[in-house]
Design a protein around this motif. Structure first.
Motif, mmCIF file in Angstrom:
data_model
loop_
_atom_site.group_PDB
_atom_site.id
_atom_site.type_symbol
_atom_site.label_atom_id
_atom_site.label_comp_id
_atom_site.label_asym_id
_atom_site.label_seq_id
_atom_site.Cartn_x
_atom_site.Cartn_y
_atom_site.Cartn_z
ATOM 1 N N TYR A 101 0.879 -1.171 0.000
ATOM 2 C CA TYR A 101 0.000 0.000 0.000
ATOM 3 C C TYR A 101 0.916 1.220 0.000
ATOM 4 O O TYR A 101 1.860 1.300 0.807
ATOM 5 C CB TYR A 101 -0.890 0.040 1.248
ATOM 6 N N LYS A 134 0.741 5.616 -0.310
ATOM 7 C CA LYS A 134 -0.003 6.868 -0.409
ATOM 8 C C LYS A 134 1.003 7.958 -0.746
ATOM 9 O O LYS A 134 1.885 8.265 0.060
ATOM 10 C CB LYS A 134 -0.740 7.201 0.888
ATOM 11 N N GLU A 180 -3.386 6.964 -3.997
ATOM 12 C CA GLU A 180 -3.310 5.805 -3.103
ATOM 13 C C GLU A 180 -3.298 4.562 -3.969
ATOM 14 O O GLU A 180 -4.197 4.363 -4.780
ATOM 15 C CB GLU A 180 -4.493 5.774 -2.142
ATOM 16 N N GLN A 210 -5.554 3.736 -10.231
ATOM 17 C CA GLN A 210 -5.138 4.201 -8.908
ATOM 18 C C GLN A 210 -4.139 5.347 -8.994
ATOM 19 O O GLN A 210 -3.994 6.116 -8.044
ATOM 20 C CB GLN A 210 -4.507 3.065 -8.093
#
Length: 122
Positions: free
Chosen positions: A81, A83, A93, A118
């Motif tokens: 993940y 950000k 993100e 994304q």
């Protein structure tokens, strides 16, 4: 086959946002990285330079391994993940799967699987 401790050191470095340093330390000289179906990028020096270019556009970054990590022989699968807060004020993100082929204690090939939508900043 990489040792678990080596994979954990790699993950820790990425989670510390030392992406370019992780590439320099944990990839073979002739390593490749591929994003989805794009042409692979080839060569550790090129991979490091590319990562530095991305990081230069970032105001802040969160990098997190989503466990578990899967290790089977020379293959490692990590869910990430990220950000990104970009210097232009937008945010991206991203969740991706990294499929790695290790050669001993170094990554020889890596392919990322993610939804390109994304990367559209909000």
């Amino acid at each position: 086959m990489p040792k678990l401790e080596t994979v954990e050191r790699f993950i820790s470095m990425v989670e510390s946002n030392e992406h370019d340093t992780a590439i320099a330390k944990f990839y073979t000289e002739d390593a490749t990285m591929q994003e989805n179906q794009s042409e692979p990028r080839v060569g550790r020096d090129f991979l490091v330079a590319n990562e530095k270019n991305v990081l230069a556009r970032v105001k802040s970054l969160v990098s997190k391994c989503i466990r578990p990590v899967f290790i089977n022989d020379d293959f490692v699968v990590i869910q990430w993940y990220f950000k990104f807060e970009w210097k232009d004020g937008t945010i991206s993100e991203i969740e991706e799967i990294a499929y790695q082929n290790w050669e001993g204690e170094l990554i020889k090939k890596e392919k990322f699987f993610y939804d390109p939508k994304q990367f559209i900043p909000v």
